[in-house]
Design a protein around this motif. Structure first.
Motif, PDB file in Angstrom:
ATOM      1  N   MET A   1      42.506  26.330  34.293  1.00 54.08           N
ATOM      2  CA  MET A   1      43.931  26.640  34.592  1.00 54.08           C
ATOM      3  C   MET A   1      44.420  26.073  35.828  1.00 54.08           C
ATOM      4  O   MET A   1      44.027  26.098  36.832  1.00 54.08           O
ATOM      5  CB  MET A   1      43.676  28.265  34.680  1.00 54.08           C
ATOM      6  N   ALA A   2      45.486  25.688  35.657  1.00 51.37           N
ATOM      7  CA  ALA A   2      46.253  24.913  36.626  1.00 51.37           C
ATOM      8  C   ALA A   2      47.203  25.866  37.424  1.00 51.37           C
ATOM      9  O   ALA A   2      47.491  26.922  37.220  1.00 51.37           O
ATOM     10  CB  ALA A   2      47.287  23.999  36.037  1.00 51.37           C
ATOM     11  N   ILE A   3      46.979  25.550  38.876  1.00 47.12           N
ATOM     12  CA  ILE A   3      47.885  26.234  40.071  1.00 47.12           C
ATOM     13  C   ILE A   3      49.090  25.353  40.281  1.00 47.12           C
ATOM     14  O   ILE A   3      48.695  24.130  40.474  1.00 47.12           O
ATOM     15  CB  ILE A   3      46.862  26.420  41.301  1.00 47.12           C
ATOM     16  N   THR A   4      50.029  25.979  40.113  1.00 49.40           N
ATOM     17  CA  THR A   4      51.259  25.468  40.569  1.00 49.40           C
ATOM     18  C   THR A   4      51.576  25.151  42.101  1.00 49.40           C
ATOM     19  O   THR A   4      50.853  25.701  42.921  1.00 49.40           O
ATOM     20  CB  THR A   4      52.635  26.339  40.118  1.00 49.40           C
ATOM     21  N   ILE A   5      51.991  23.865  42.209  1.00 56.03           N
ATOM     22  CA  ILE A   5      52.199  23.311  43.517  1.00 56.03           C
ATOM     23  C   ILE A   5      53.510  23.984  44.103  1.00 56.03           C
ATOM     24  O   ILE A   5      54.787  23.901  43.499  1.00 56.03           O
ATOM     25  CB  ILE A   5      52.019  22.044  43.713  1.00 56.03           C
ATOM     26  N   LYS A   6      53.770  24.514  45.280  1.00 55.94           N
ATOM     27  CA  LYS A   6      54.652  25.239  45.731  1.00 55.94           C
ATOM     28  C   LYS A   6      55.545  24.321  46.764  1.00 55.94           C
ATOM     29  O   LYS A   6      54.873  23.224  47.121  1.00 55.94           O
ATOM     30  CB  LYS A   6      54.122  26.593  46.860  1.00 55.94           C
ATOM     31  N   SER A   7      56.937  24.326  46.464  1.00 57.22           N
ATOM     32  CA  SER A   7      57.534  23.524  47.234  1.00 57.22           C
ATOM     33  C   SER A   7      57.491  23.859  48.818  1.00 57.22           C
ATOM     34  O   SER A   7      57.532  24.674  49.355  1.00 57.22           O
ATOM     35  CB  SER A   7      59.137  23.415  46.802  1.00 57.22           C
TER      36      SER A   7
END
Length: 51
Positions: free
Chosen positions: A1-7
């Protein structure tokens, strides 16, 4: 499961200017701590212990 990269948040206009001003003020307030009394005490202890 991928974790989104926060801006990364970017400061703009007045907020950036205020932030930069606060950085400069805090840098000017920077003070150093003098440990001369503690060094003298530790030197006496070491001299007494003959180290």
């Amino acid at each position: 499961m991928a974790i989104t990269i926060k801006s990364v948040p970017v400061l703009k206009d007045r907020v950036a200017a205020t932030f930069t001003k606060k950085i400069a003020e805090n840098a000017a307030k920077k003070s150093s701590v003098k440990f001369t009394e503690q060094i003298n005490i530790s030197n006496k202890i070491l001299a007494k212990a003959k180290i």
